[in-house]
Design a protein around this motif. Structure first.
Motif, PDB file in Angstrom:
ATOM      1  N   PHE A   1       0.824  -1.206   0.000  1.00  0.00           N
ATOM      2  CA  PHE A   1       0.000   0.000   0.000  1.00  0.00           C
ATOM      3  C   PHE A   1       0.860   1.260   0.000  1.00  0.00           C
ATOM      4  CE2 PHE A   1      -3.395  -2.619   2.465  1.00  0.00           C
ATOM      5  CZ  PHE A   1      -3.630  -3.374   1.322  1.00  0.00           C
TER       6      PHE A   1
ATOM      7  N   LEU B   1      -5.547   0.352   7.131  1.00  0.00           N
ATOM      8  CA  LEU B   1      -6.237  -0.466   6.140  1.00  0.00           C
ATOM      9  C   LEU B   1      -5.829  -1.928   6.268  1.00  0.00           C
ATOM     10  CD1 LEU B   1      -8.096  -0.827   3.713  1.00  0.00           C
ATOM     11  CD2 LEU B   1      -6.150  -0.213   2.242  1.00  0.00           C
TER      12      LEU B   1
ATOM     13  N   THR C   1      -8.761   3.075  -1.156  1.00  0.00           N
ATOM     14  CA  THR C   1      -8.632   2.418   0.145  1.00  0.00           C
ATOM     15  C   THR C   1      -9.971   2.035   0.757  1.00  0.00           C
ATOM     16  OG1 THR C   1      -8.558   4.572   1.255  1.00  0.00           O
ATOM     17  CG2 THR C   1      -6.435   3.552   0.658  1.00  0.00           C
TER      18      THR C   1
END
Length: 156
Positions: free
Chosen positions: A83, A96, A143
């Motif tokens: 990410f 996340l 996200t």
């Protein structure tokens, strides 16, 4: 050394709850060493039926408790790296990745764009099929957990 470095090396799986005994709890022996006096107690999970296998580092982890097991920790670290590499801030990437642990446990079928092989440089290769309205994917959408017809999982 950062928390992510410790998690990547697997060092966090080595922690245990330890209770040290004192001389007051044992028969007094002259010249006793710390090794002779100290005892270790490991916390029990109420109602858990787990064999006491000291070599099993995950014996008190998911699914027997809410604690992440080794595979979940490894996946979390890999996801954070993925990410961040895709432009998500470290704090947002960590949050996340943590929410994805819960998603995986619950069997939720939603995905985030940052997990998709079709996302490159914030551009979605299957944006028409995904219905995003354009190839550029905003960070907040990337996200957000959602169902997408164009999703292709990136194994991390």
């Amino acid at each position: 050394m950062s928390l992510a470095d410790l998690m990547r090396k697997g060092s966090l799986r080595m922690f245990a709850t330890a209770t040290l005994a004192t001389v007051a709890t044992h028969e007094a022996a002259s010249g006793a060493t710390v090794a002779e006096v100290a005892t270790v107690a490991v916390a029990n999970s109420p109602g858990a039926k787990v064999e006491d296998d000291p070599t099993d580092l995950d014996r008190w982890c998911w699914p027997r408790s809410d604690a992440m097991n080794g595979a979940e920790i490894d996946r979390l670290v890999s996801r954070v790296e993925l990410f961040v590499g895709r432009g998500v801030t470290l704090i947002d990437a960590t949050a996340l990745a943590d929410s994805l642990v819960r998603r995986d446990r619950e069997g939720d079928d939603r995905w985030a764009c940052v997990e998709c092989a079709n996302l490159t440089n914030r551009r979605c290769a299957t944006w028409r099929r995904a219905g995003t309205g354009g190839p550029i994917v905003p960070t907040d959408l990337a996200t957000t957990l959602q169902r997408c017809q164009g999703f292709v999982f990136v194994d991390c």
